[in-house]
Design a protein around this motif. Structure first.
Motif, short mmCIF file in Angstrom:
data_model
loop_
_atom_site.label_atom_id
_atom_site.label_comp_id
_atom_site.label_asym_id
_atom_site.label_seq_id
_atom_site.Cartn_x
_atom_site.Cartn_y
_atom_site.Cartn_z
N PRO A 6 55.70 -22.93 -2.14
CA PRO A 6 54.72 -22.53 -2.97
C PRO A 6 54.02 -22.03 -2.90
O PRO A 6 52.39 -22.18 -3.41
N ARG A 7 53.47 -21.71 -1.81
CA ARG A 7 52.31 -19.93 -1.43
C ARG A 7 53.09 -19.46 -0.77
O ARG A 7 53.91 -19.63 -0.05
N PRO A 8 52.08 -18.45 -0.63
CA PRO A 8 52.99 -17.67 0.57
C PRO A 8 52.45 -17.65 1.54
O PRO A 8 51.32 -18.79 2.13
N VAL A 9 53.62 -17.79 3.15
CA VAL A 9 53.08 -18.02 4.41
C VAL A 9 52.50 -17.28 4.82
O VAL A 9 52.67 -16.59 5.15
N ALA A 10 51.06 -18.04 5.89
CA ALA A 10 50.00 -17.79 6.10
C ALA A 10 49.91 -17.74 7.85
O ALA A 10 51.16 -18.64 7.97
N ALA A 11 50.46 -16.94 8.52
CA ALA A 11 49.76 -17.10 10.09
C ALA A 11 49.15 -18.61 10.20
O ALA A 11 48.16 -18.98 10.23
N GLY A 12 50.04 -19.25 11.31
CA GLY A 12 49.54 -20.36 12.01
C GLY A 12 50.32 -21.48 10.72
O GLY A 12 50.72 -22.94 11.46
N ASP A 13 50.96 -21.15 10.16
CA ASP A 13 51.53 -22.80 8.90
C ASP A 13 53.08 -22.81 9.57
O ASP A 13 53.21 -21.86 10.90
N ARG A 14 52.84 -23.81 9.97
CA ARG A 14 54.45 -24.64 10.62
C ARG A 14 55.40 -25.15 9.45
O ARG A 14 54.67 -26.25 8.19
N PHE A 15 56.19 -25.12 9.27
CA PHE A 15 57.17 -25.38 8.16
C PHE A 15 58.77 -25.92 8.87
O PHE A 15 58.70 -25.00 10.18
N THR A 16 59.68 -26.29 8.48
CA THR A 16 60.92 -26.92 8.40
C THR A 16 61.66 -26.20 7.32
O THR A 16 62.51 -26.19 6.51
N VAL A 17 62.65 -25.78 8.03
CA VAL A 17 63.96 -25.45 7.67
C VAL A 17 65.14 -25.81 7.86
O VAL A 17 65.28 -25.82 9.04
N THR A 18 65.81 -25.96 6.59
CA THR A 18 67.34 -26.52 7.03
C THR A 18 68.32 -25.58 7.33
O THR A 18 68.65 -25.52 5.20
N VAL A 19 69.03 -25.12 7.84
CA VAL A 19 69.97 -24.90 7.65
C VAL A 19 71.84 -25.40 7.73
O VAL A 19 71.64 -26.34 8.95
#
Length: 356
Positions: A6-19
């Motif tokens: 939804p927005r650019p990734v910023a330093a310190g952001d945490r997120f999950t990517v499923t592959v």
């Protein structure tokens, strides 16, 4: 793969990517031999170091990249599974069992492993740290004798390096011969040919155990600093020797130095290069570097150097430059140049220095 955010990734952001992926994992051949997913006569095992992780899951296969792991393995009920981390659950369903292991501490991909086979799970005693032996039934008695002193090793190393850094430790024995045992996150894997109670087998038990501090808790940022793993684990063998009533570390150092003096000195162990990453010189000369520091600093200060090095950098990346800086905290400023010169001679020049 395209991931919409939804927005650019910023330093310190945490997120999950499923592959999602599929295929048949297999080992790959490199200058160090075969690494990766290896089919056994009855089961499988993963030897990840240094670039074997990418043979069984997609990753940036370098120690500077770390992640937490959750490994789920489904196998026939006749088989036992062990994987990196702690066993979270085992569920049975229609002749199969699903094993779930979790590693909450971020680890580099090469330290992730899976072993599948007709194993027994045996609890070992002798330490406050929970120990598990995963071994084929026909190898159990010999394996129990091999690892009988491992609990005491854990206690000795805790005195030298500080508390054991993980919740438990597992020794996995596969029913095939291995060129060398190898360390993984909170476990090590041994071949049937590495079982025994003689010094040659016992030093391997000590070596792989020490990697839980140096290599698994303290993680390299670059392979060029591999001596921080292998030199420290090799010196731990000598520490165990003297602590268990065997030869003192000085005796091993003198023997190793005599051996190296008869060999060609053509490797800078502070940057051994890709092909010679696991050269014997990295191991032995790395251990001699630490012994030279022990002689220079004295036993009490040297022990505190190791304990604080393992404590301050627990769960963090380490480097040779960082170790230099760490050493300076244990000597007055007028001795810094001498310590730097010692490290330079042992790590950055191929000529073999005299043993102090």
């Amino acid at each position: 793969m395209v991931v919409a955010l939804p927005r650019p990734v910023a330093a310190g952001d945490r997120f999950t990517v499923t592959v999602s992926y599929e295929g048949w994992p297999e080992c790959t051949d490199g200058p160090w031999g075969e690494v990766g997913w290896t089919e056994l006569d009855d089961g499988a095992v993963v030897a990840g170091q240094p670039t074997g992780a990418s043979t069984w899951f997609p990753c940036v296969d370098h120690p500077s990249h770390r992640a937490t792991f959750r490994i789920t393995v489904r196998a026939d009920e006749d088989y036992t599974v062990h994987a990196s981390g702690e066993l979270e659950s085992v569920a049975e369903d229609d002749g199969e069992r699903t094993w779930v292991f979790v590693s909450p501490d971020p680890l580099p991909p090469y330290l992730a492993t899976v072993a599948v086979g007709p194993f027994q799970r045996v609890e070992l005693t002798g330490s406050r740290v929970p120990q598990l032996l995963v071994v084929p039934k026909k190898r159990r008695k010999k394996a129990e004798r091999t690892f009988a002193d491992q609990g005491r090793m854990l206690e000795v190393f805790a005195e030298w390096f500080g508390p054991y850094p993980f919740p438990s430790y597992t020794a996995v024995v596969v029913d095939t011969s291995l060129e060398d045992p190898f360390e993984c996150h909170s476990c090590s894997v041994f071949g049937k040919n590495q079982l025994g109670t003689d010094w040659e087998e016992q030093r391997l038990v000590a070596h792989e155990l020490a990697h839980q501090w140096f290599g698994n808790s303290l993680v390299l940022g670059s392979w060029r600093d591999i001596w921080l793993n292998e030199g420290f684990a090799s010196y731990a063998e000598w520490i165990w020797s003297e602590a268990s009533g065997g030869r003192p570390a000085g005796w091993h150092a003198e023997k190793a130095h005599r051996t190296l003096s008869r060999m060609r000195q053509d490797l800078v162990i502070g940057d051994p290069g890709h092909v010679r990453l696991f050269d014997d010189l990295v191991y032995v000369r790395g251990a001699l570097t630490l012994h030279a520091l022990r002689v220079e600093l004295g036993d009490a200060v040297f022990r505190e150097v190791l304990r604080s090095w393992a404590s301050v950098h627990r769960g963090a990346w380490v480097s040779t430059d960082g170790f230099r800086e760490h050493l300076r905290g244990f000597a007055p400023r007028e001795r810094w140049a001498g310590l730097d010169a010692l490290l330079d001679a042992w790590l950055l020049r191929p000529a073999l220095p005299e043993l102090p």
